[in-house]
Scaffold this active site. Structure first.
Site, PDB file in Angstrom:
ATOM      1  N   ARG B  60       0.911  -1.227   0.018  1.00 11.93           N
ATOM      2  CA  ARG B  60       0.175   0.036   0.197  1.00 11.93           C
ATOM      3  C   ARG B  60       0.879   1.438   0.096  1.00 11.93           C
ATOM      4  O   ARG B  60       0.451   2.318  -0.729  1.00 11.93           O
ATOM      5  CB  ARG B  60      -0.968   0.058   1.416  1.00 11.93           C
ATOM      6  CG  ARG B  60      -1.853  -0.790   1.091  1.00 11.93           C
ATOM      7  CD  ARG B  60      -2.938  -0.841   2.475  1.00 11.93           C
ATOM      8  NE  ARG B  60      -3.314   0.380   2.720  1.00 11.93           N
ATOM      9  CZ  ARG B  60      -4.557   0.658   2.755  1.00 11.93           C
ATOM     10  NH1 ARG B  60      -5.396  -0.393   2.347  1.00 11.93           N
ATOM     11  NH2 ARG B  60      -5.014   1.805   2.967  1.00 11.93           N
ATOM     12  N   LYS B 166       0.986 -19.791   5.076  1.00 11.96           N
ATOM     13  CA  LYS B 166       0.053 -20.168   6.185  1.00 11.96           C
ATOM     14  C   LYS B 166      -0.497 -19.149   6.951  1.00 11.96           C
ATOM     15  O   LYS B 166       0.430 -18.049   6.967  1.00 11.96           O
ATOM     16  CB  LYS B 166       0.559 -21.332   6.912  1.00 11.96           C
ATOM     17  CG  LYS B 166       1.771 -21.006   7.858  1.00 11.96           C
ATOM     18  CD  LYS B 166       1.517 -21.641   9.090  1.00 11.96           C
ATOM     19  CE  LYS B 166       2.470 -21.061  10.151  1.00 11.96           C
ATOM     20  NZ  LYS B 166       2.207 -21.044  11.591  1.00 11.96           N
ATOM     21  N   ASP B 195       4.970 -24.102   3.485  1.00 18.84           N
ATOM     22  CA  ASP B 195       5.057 -24.633   5.071  1.00 18.84           C
ATOM     23  C   ASP B 195       6.510 -24.680   5.365  1.00 18.84           C
ATOM     24  O   ASP B 195       7.322 -25.614   4.730  1.00 18.84           O
ATOM     25  CB  ASP B 195       4.320 -26.134   5.464  1.00 18.84           C
ATOM     26  CG  ASP B 195       4.345 -26.254   7.026  1.00 18.84           C
ATOM     27  OD1 ASP B 195       5.403 -26.027   7.383  1.00 18.84           O
ATOM     28  OD2 ASP B 195       3.353 -26.785   7.254  1.00 18.84           O
ATOM     29  N   HIS B 196       7.053 -23.556   6.017  1.00 16.48           N
ATOM     30  CA  HIS B 196       8.538 -23.678   5.722  1.00 16.48           C
ATOM     31  C   HIS B 196       9.237 -24.577   6.803  1.00 16.48           C
ATOM     32  O   HIS B 196      10.355 -24.780   6.573  1.00 16.48           O
ATOM     33  CB  HIS B 196       8.935 -22.210   6.415  1.00 16.48           C
ATOM     34  CG  HIS B 196       8.794 -22.142   7.811  1.00 16.48           C
ATOM     35  ND1 HIS B 196       7.673 -21.363   8.581  1.00 16.48           N
ATOM     36  CD2 HIS B 196       9.776 -22.183   8.832  1.00 16.48           C
ATOM     37  CE1 HIS B 196       8.039 -21.396   9.885  1.00 16.48           C
ATOM     38  NE2 HIS B 196       9.230 -22.030  10.004  1.00 16.48           N
ATOM     39  N   LYS B 200      13.039 -27.263   5.912  1.00 15.92           N
ATOM     40  CA  LYS B 200      14.246 -27.533   6.791  1.00 15.92           C
ATOM     41  C   LYS B 200      14.764 -28.522   6.463  1.00 15.92           C
ATOM     42  O   LYS B 200      14.449 -29.704   6.082  1.00 15.92           O
ATOM     43  CB  LYS B 200      13.847 -27.270   8.222  1.00 15.92           C
ATOM     44  CG  LYS B 200      13.123 -26.256   8.792  1.00 15.92           C
ATOM     45  CD  LYS B 200      12.858 -26.342  10.377  1.00 15.92           C
ATOM     46  CE  LYS B 200      12.093 -25.066  10.718  1.00 15.92           C
ATOM     47  NZ  LYS B 200      13.219 -24.145  11.287  1.00 15.92           N
ATOM     48  N   GLU B 234       9.129 -23.734  22.336  1.00 15.93           N
ATOM     49  CA  GLU B 234       9.813 -22.565  22.395  1.00 15.93           C
ATOM     50  C   GLU B 234      10.023 -21.807  23.656  1.00 15.93           C
ATOM     51  O   GLU B 234       9.233 -22.125  24.465  1.00 15.93           O
ATOM     52  CB  GLU B 234       8.757 -21.509  21.616  1.00 15.93           C
ATOM     53  CG  GLU B 234       8.593 -21.693  20.020  1.00 15.93           C
ATOM     54  CD  GLU B 234       9.772 -21.120  19.123  1.00 15.93           C
ATOM     55  OE1 GLU B 234      10.796 -20.691  19.818  1.00 15.93           O
ATOM     56  OE2 GLU B 234      10.071 -21.546  18.070  1.00 15.93           O
ATOM     57  N   ASP B 253      -1.566 -22.970  15.286  1.00 17.61           N
ATOM     58  CA  ASP B 253      -0.290 -22.354  14.536  1.00 17.61           C
ATOM     59  C   ASP B 253       0.997 -23.178  14.453  1.00 17.61           C
ATOM     60  O   ASP B 253       1.534 -22.935  13.602  1.00 17.61           O
ATOM     61  CB  ASP B 253       0.433 -21.118  15.866  1.00 17.61           C
ATOM     62  CG  ASP B 253       1.256 -20.167  15.233  1.00 17.61           C
ATOM     63  OD1 ASP B 253       0.995 -19.786  14.179  1.00 17.61           O
ATOM     64  OD2 ASP B 253       2.266 -20.139  16.079  1.00 17.61           O
ATOM     65  N   HIS B 258       2.557 -27.332  10.721  1.00 15.88           N
ATOM     66  CA  HIS B 258       3.869 -27.826  10.728  1.00 15.88           C
ATOM     67  C   HIS B 258       4.261 -29.236  11.134  1.00 15.88           C
ATOM     68  O   HIS B 258       4.695 -30.244  10.603  1.00 15.88           O
ATOM     69  CB  HIS B 258       4.944 -26.807  11.570  1.00 15.88           C
ATOM     70  CG  HIS B 258       4.944 -25.560  11.280  1.00 15.88           C
ATOM     71  ND1 HIS B 258       4.861 -25.202   9.832  1.00 15.88           N
ATOM     72  CD2 HIS B 258       4.690 -24.311  11.976  1.00 15.88           C
ATOM     73  CE1 HIS B 258       4.864 -23.848   9.685  1.00 15.88           C
ATOM     74  NE2 HIS B 258       4.911 -23.270  11.138  1.00 15.88           N
ATOM     75  N   LYS B 358       4.609 -22.495  24.039  1.00 14.33           N
ATOM     76  CA  LYS B 358       5.410 -21.529  24.319  1.00 14.33           C
ATOM     77  C   LYS B 358       5.958 -21.185  25.640  1.00 14.33           C
ATOM     78  O   LYS B 358       5.254 -21.862  26.659  1.00 14.33           O
ATOM     79  CB  LYS B 358       4.932 -20.058  23.895  1.00 14.33           C
ATOM     80  CG  LYS B 358       4.371 -19.913  22.523  1.00 14.33           C
ATOM     81  CD  LYS B 358       4.570 -18.690  22.027  1.00 14.33           C
ATOM     82  CE  LYS B 358       4.455 -18.695  20.570  1.00 14.33           C
ATOM     83  NZ  LYS B 358       5.527 -18.870  19.661  1.00 14.33           N
TER      84      LYS B 358
END
Lengths: 317, 509
Positions: B60, B166, B195-196, B200, B234, B253, B258, B358
């Site tokens: 934008r 995603k 999907d990163h 990997k 994490e 998430d 994943h 997390k």
């Protein structure tokens, strides 16, 4: 008498000591036996130290020295601490010395790591003419030489011919130096302007710096003959001065034909200018040292058809 | 005449990429700055990009091409990993950067984009190939696809591909609706759902480990495997993403996308060939074979958690509800654990435990395959208990220390037959000290080469949503006493109980 078992016991003891000294223990890494013959051992060890992380090996440095006395060997362990980790990673190094190479052969046979590949890096091309060297080469699945330092390609072919009867695959770092040139040619012909014109290449020009016709240039010429068998090949040394070490001698490669012009030009530096039918681009050709060349060569297993084809055509020319 | 096949030398260098333009929607966003443009520049550094290559940023914010180049230069200087910033190479790369501003809902944007692409194609010889990359907020995916279709940009002289980040919907029906919108403009084989995790190196190495070796696959089934644990922990909290995260949660998430993809890679049948559809067919079959829980089963086989405040390492750590931008009464799962079963011949009866959270004690992602213990504990009294406590374990470590470990028993030195568990480690960093490409480098390269092996397909997305939907439905109605685990711990007690009911315990990764 130099006894391989004693060297291996010494190594074993070193592992125990190193393990006790480190609270987190050490991680032993080994993917091959790397034999190094000829030249300055310290220099070779320094070059290979850069490679240990990618190609951890039992490094066996074999030195022939007049007046060395009884054959001898000493073992040590090379360790490094990867960033952010608590455990050292270690690989082994054995230095062997004798007045005659042949005296070391039984011990070398005894210290090879079982069940893993053996690579021999021959750093002195004069060794190629000796029978005991061929016994050493017979232990390896791959022999790496570098003919780029020879004044003329014909000398290189004479050296390589001495390896022809061996069972090992022979690799020449002079050929390894050409990978990025060949890769760039491949990419150029993928461009929109060229992809339909592969068959239109009628003329190939190859220019280099430094007097004589080095094996690197001859290999590229051989590969180009294989690539475009009917094209006219024009070879020219455009500057008799030798370029700075590590920057390579090839200056320009031009492939042309009706409605086709692909030009790769390398001024001194780390970039290559590419011109494809009016589109200009630039690619990185970082300085290559022996570590970088060995790194690539150690990643290639088995026969290399492109090298064999290029060598055959270079010799024939 | 050049012999085309002789240009390729797979022993030494990769197959070349077609000339192309990458159009990035969301060009001023974080993903573009941190990942996409640095990854593209790194590919240029590695000589992986063709001379005919360009990037068109779309966003934008009004900006000139030059201003966009400057902004991206700053991003590359800041986020480029493992290689020096080369000013001359940047100058060349930057000549291929362009920018178009506009609102994704505005049809004028697409006519301007079309014009720009024509100019870029002429100037950079990109052969009409365009890779559209939607790096925007998910609500813009459908309008962007519609806009591209309206301007006729979905087809052209060269190939057209669409990369979508995603989340692919927030539940099954919304994923299906998004898919319908995308499919009205692009065909399935033109859509690359990224999907990163699949990009990997270590996730790809699961395939190499399983199908490149002959010794493991015979053990890879219900006869020898007791259960599987997949952990993605994490140590950090939501780090400023509180507003987004409280709508998503750990199950949506991480697990829905994943970790189910990782599970599918670990548990799928061998594909007939390493080709996109063959590999994806097997992944999809595995995902479809996961039993979909009834509401009552979902309550038994899933645990939600949310971290509360704690003191870690001498510092006070806020609970999730105290994080900036988070509703003080948020019911978000910052921890999720599920038990899954696969109804096929290979895995029937083997539980797959998946957890993600997390503010756990450390950052770690791994897959642990626990084998059945030896049928007879013949060594010394009490050894059976040792063997029970430490069964053979194969751990595929995905991050941060990529590698593979095998735990087995060895005789302790000395008289008698006392056993001790030891591990045999393969460490990626040790054996291959060379730099691994980032997941985005791998996936961008694959999309440019038209290789969708590591991308997810719509049937996989739908199957994944089908797996988690009963759990989400149950949680939507359930009463939680959040927070139920302290920051810096391995999650709520209920999660341990979930495994204990089947006679298992979570390992400490």
């Amino acid at each position: 008498m130099l006894d391989a078992s004693r060297v291996l016991r010494e190594l074993d003891s070193l592992w125990r000591t190193t393990g006790k000294q480190e609270s987190g223990g050490v991680l032993r890494a080994c993917a091959m036996t790397m034999l190094v013959a000829g030249g300055d051992c310290d220099e070779a060890a320094e070059t290979l130290a850069d490679l240990t992380r990618e190609h951890p090996s039992r490094l066996v440095l074999i030195a022939e020295r007049p007046g060395a006395g009884e054959p001898s060997a000493r073992a040590n362990v090379q360790c490094w601490m990867p960033f952010g980790r608590r455990q050292q990673i270690c690989s082994e190094q054995i230095e062997m010395e004798a007045e005659q190479l042949g005296e070391l052969l039984p011990a070398v046979r005894g210290v090879l790591v079982p069940d893993l590949p053996v690579v021999l890096w021959c750093r002195d091309l004069a060794l190629a003419g000796r029978a005991e060297f061929h016994e050493l080469a017979a232990l390896a699945g791959k022999v790496i030489v570098d003919t780029a330092g020879l004044a003329d390609a014909a000398e290189a072919w004479a050296v390589l011919a001495k390896f022809d009867s061996g069972r090992a695959v022979v690799a020449d770092l002079a050929w390894t130096r050409l990978t990025r040139w060949r890769e760039t040619v491949q990419q150029a012909f993928r461009s929109e302007a060229c992809r339909e014109k592969l068959s239109a290449v009628e003329q190939v020009q190859l220019k280099w710096a430094g007097a004589g016709m080095p094996s690197t240039v001859a290999y590229l010429a051989g590969w180009l003959r294989w690539l475009a068998p009917r094209a006219e090949l024009d070879l020219a040394c455009i500057d008799a001065r030798m370029p700075a070490k590590g920057f390579g001698r090839i200056r320009e490669l031009r492939l042309s034909g009706p409605d086709l012009e692909v030009r790769l030009r390398r001024p001194e530096g780390i970039g290559v200018a590419i011109e494809i039918e009016g589109l200009a681009a630039r690619m990185m050709f970082p300085r290559l040292d022996q570590s970088a060349l060995l790194r690539e060569e150690l990643s290639v297993f088995g026969r290399d058809e492109h090298f064999e084809q290029a060598l055959e055509r270079s010799r024939a020319a | 005449m050049v012999q085309p096949g002789r240009l390729d030398d797979p022993l030494r260098y990769d197959a070349p990429v077609d000339p192309a333009t990458v159009v990035i929607f969301g060009a001023t966003g974080d993903l573009t700055r941190r990942k996409l443009v640095p990854a593209l520049f790194r590919l240029a550094y590695e000589r992986r990009l063709p001379a005919g290559f360009a990037v068109v940023g779309v966003s934008r914010t009004a900006m000139s091409d030059e201003a966009f180049r400057e902004r991206m230069r700053g991003a590359v200087e800041e986020f480029l990993e493992d290689s020096p910033f080369d000013a001359e190479l940047w100058a060349d790369f930057a000549r291929g950067l362009f920018y178009v501003s506009g609102d994704v809902h505005d049809t004028n944007l697409y006519s301007r984009l079309k014009q720009k692409l024509e100019e870029v194609d002429r100037e950079r010889q990109t052969a009409g190939n365009v890779l559209f990359y939607l790096s925007t907020q998910p609500s813009h995916y459908a309008p962007a696809a519609r806009g591209l279709g309206g301007a006729g940009l979905q087809a052209g002289e060269g190939w057209r591909r669409l990369v979508v980040e995603k989340p692919f919907g927030h539940d099954g029906p919304s994923a299906a609706a998004l898919n319908r919108e995308l499919r009205e403009v692009f065909s399935e084989d033109e859509i690359y759902r990224i999907d990163h995790y699949l990009g990997k190196e270590t996730v790809q190495n699961i395939l190499a480990f399983r199908f490149g070796n002959g010794i493991f696959e015979p053990l890879w089934n219900r006869r020898y495997v007791s259960h599987v644990q997949i952990t993605a922990a994490e140590s950090i909290g939501v780090e400023g993403r509180g507003a987004y995260y409280q709508e998503a949660g750990a199950l949506r998430d991480m697990i829905q996308n994943h970790l189910l993809q990782v599970m599918a890679t670990m548990a799928m049948e061998p594909p007939a060939a390493y080709e996109a559809d063959a590999v994806r067919d097997e992944r999809a079959k595995l995902l479809r074979a996961i039993r979909v829980w009834t509401p009552a089963e979902a309550a038994e086989n899933a645990v939600a958690g949310q971290y509360g405040p704690a003191r870690i390492g001498g510092a006070d750590v806020a609970g999730f509800r105290q994080e900036p931008g988070v509703d003080p009464a948020a019911r978000t799962d910052t921890y999720a654990a599920v038990t899954l079963e696969v109804d096929n011949w290979r895995w029937a009866g083997v539980p797959f435990y998946i957890r993600s959270g997390k503010r756990m004690p450390k950052r770690v992602t791994d897959v642990a395959i626990q084998f059945n213990r030896a049928p007879l504990a013949m060594f010394e009294a009490g050894a059976g208990r040792v063997q029970e406590s430490y069964p053979n374990l194969l751990v595929l470590r995905i991050q941060p220390e990529e590698g593979i470990s095998l735990r087995f028993f060895s005789k302790q030195p000395g008289s008698g037959m006392r056993l001790r568990p030891v591990t045999m480690d393969f460490n990626y960093g040790t054996s291959f000290g060379t730099r691994s490409p980032s997941a985005y480098e791998t996936l961008l390269m694959d999309a440019l080469q038209g290789d969708a092996t590591l991308y997810t397909r719509q049937d996989m997305v739908e199957a994944s949503w089908a797996v988690v939907s009963p759990v989400l439905a149950h949680w939507a109605e359930a009463q939680f006493e959040f927070p139920n685990y302290a920051a810096g711990t391995w999650g709520p007690e209920a999660s341990d109980q979930m495994l204990a009911r089947r006679g298992h315990t979570w390992r400490v990764p």
